[in-house]
Design an enzyme around this catalytic site. Structure first.
Site, PDB file in Angstrom:
ATOM      1  N   SER A  66       0.966  -0.766   0.475  1.00  0.00           N
ATOM      2  CA  SER A  66      -0.014  -0.065   0.142  1.00  0.00           C
ATOM      3  C   SER A  66       1.412   1.424  -0.057  1.00  0.00           C
ATOM      4  O   SER A  66       0.545   2.008  -0.877  1.00  0.00           O
ATOM      5  CB  SER A  66      -0.621  -0.213   1.421  1.00  0.00           C
ATOM      6  OG  SER A  66       0.147   0.128   2.219  1.00  0.00           O
TER       7      SER A  66
ATOM      8  N   LYS B  56       5.491   3.530  18.438  1.00  0.00           N
ATOM      9  CA  LYS B  56       3.778   4.611  18.075  1.00  0.00           C
ATOM     10  C   LYS B  56       3.023   3.125  17.422  1.00  0.00           C
ATOM     11  O   LYS B  56       1.798   2.844  18.169  1.00  0.00           O
ATOM     12  CB  LYS B  56       4.600   5.308  17.133  1.00  0.00           C
ATOM     13  CG  LYS B  56       4.374   5.407  15.802  1.00  0.00           C
ATOM     14  CD  LYS B  56       3.237   4.386  14.838  1.00  0.00           C
ATOM     15  CE  LYS B  56       3.099   4.156  13.449  1.00  0.00           C
ATOM     16  NZ  LYS B  56       2.497   4.117  12.373  1.00  0.00           N
TER      17      LYS B  56
END
Length: 345
Positions: free
Chosen positions: A15, A200
């Site tokens: 992607s 994260k």
């Protein structure tokens, strides 16, 4: 000011690799896009789509797909982008070594994955430094920030950060990557930028678990803020600049990944919170959720260095030791009392 249009090779048609190829092609650059699967190569070539990764996104004609059996780099390629999962980076570099070694025209090697190498727990710039041909080792850089591919592909405004030890590379790359909807900043703190992008994803899994359990905004805000503190503490111990974590590659990327419905890591967490098992979740996913392996790496590094990372430990216990999400919340909420902020430097 933009430099002249350049020729770019993107290795990896997932992607993010496909999205970056389209974005850079729209700016007039010529893109060679390597696809791992022959079916993807044929779809791009015939229909100008990569439906498994970018749905109906139209791929311009100046994006030229290639696969191993029609291998070949344009000798004028000035930039190579590695857009492959972190666990595969070293092996892919090895596969391409003989093709990229003679490319003296290459001005930079850009990594856009976020994570640590499985097993070694190395940052990805360290993997590149170990595995690239000698003449290219000092031309590496990394991209990070709040860059959900789905949104970038639709030209929704966002910022990003490029980092390198080589300031000349950053000067060259900043205008190349910047568009009207994609504003790029530079930061020479490669440790902090890479750690922010990797860690994260763990906090995003935790945020997804909160969503899966049906918790609300208070819980999500608590996880994001304590997650930023944990990320910063870990990064500072690893030698990062604390200011990096208040920027796009730290807080910005963290917020986007924790709240976006298009975040794979948040999605994994949500399914865990609903009671699904990690093996079943991973088997059902076509794309990679980097946070699962990153959790193991950060957990191991933190244990070896004596860094307290309670959210990471909770996510690790859920994924790898079958701790129930409800029990993990109980453990986090019953930790010993302490000040909110401690001196991390």
């Amino acid at each position: 000011m933009k430099e002249k249009k350049i020729k770019i090779t993107v290795i990896g048609a997932g992607s993010w690799g496909t999205t970056l190829s389209v974005m850079l092609a729209k700016e007039g650059n010529d893109i060679n896009l390597w696809t791992h699967r022959e079916a993807t190569y044929n779809e791009i070539l015939s229909f100008r789509r990569n439906s498994n990764y970018t749905k109906e996104l139209s791929i311009p004609n100046n994006v030229k797909p290639f696969i191993v059996k029609n291998m070949g780099f344009d000798i004028d390629t000035e930039m190579i982008i590695f857009a492959v999962p972190s666990h595969a980076l070293r092996e892919v570099v090895k596969d391409f070594y003989k093709y990229i070694e003679p490319l003296n025209a290459v001005r930079c090697i850009l990594n856009v994955a976020k994570g640590f190498e499985t097993g070694t727990n190395l940052r990805l710039s360290e993997v590149l430094e170990q595995s690239l041909p000698p003449g290219l080792k000092k031309r590496t850089c990394s991209l990070s920030g709040p860059n959900i591919a789905f949104e970038v592909a639709r030209d929704l405004p966002s910022v990003s950060v490029i980092t390198s030890k080589n300031m000349e590379i950053l000067k060259f790359l900043q205008p190349v990557l910047s568009t009207k909807a994609f504003r790029v900043y530079t930061n020479n703190d490669i440790v902090g930028v890479e750690i922010g992008g990797a860690v994260k994803n763990i906090i995003a899994i935790a945020s997804g678990i909160s969503d899966g359990l049906g918790y609300g905004a208070n819980t999500k805000a608590s996880l994001v803020t304590r997650g930023l503190y944990e990320l910063s503490k870990f990064g500072i111990h690893m030698g990062a600049n604390p200011l990096t974590f208040s920027g796009a590659a730290g807080m910005g990327d963290l917020i986007a990944t924790c709240i976006s419905s298009h975040s794979r890591n948040r999605g994994v967490g949500e399914r865990l919170g609903r009671g699904e098992q990690i093996d079943d979740i991973m088997k059902s996913m076509y794309m990679v959720a980097e946070g699962v392996e990153t959790t193991r790496s950060v957990y191991e590094i933190a244990k070896n260095r004596g860094i307290e990372v309670p959210i990471t430990e909770s996510v690790y216990e859920i994924i790898y030791n079958n701790l129930s999400p409800e029990k993990s919340v109980e453990k986090l909420m019953n930790r010993k009392f302490k000040p909110e902020i401690e001196d991390l430097t």
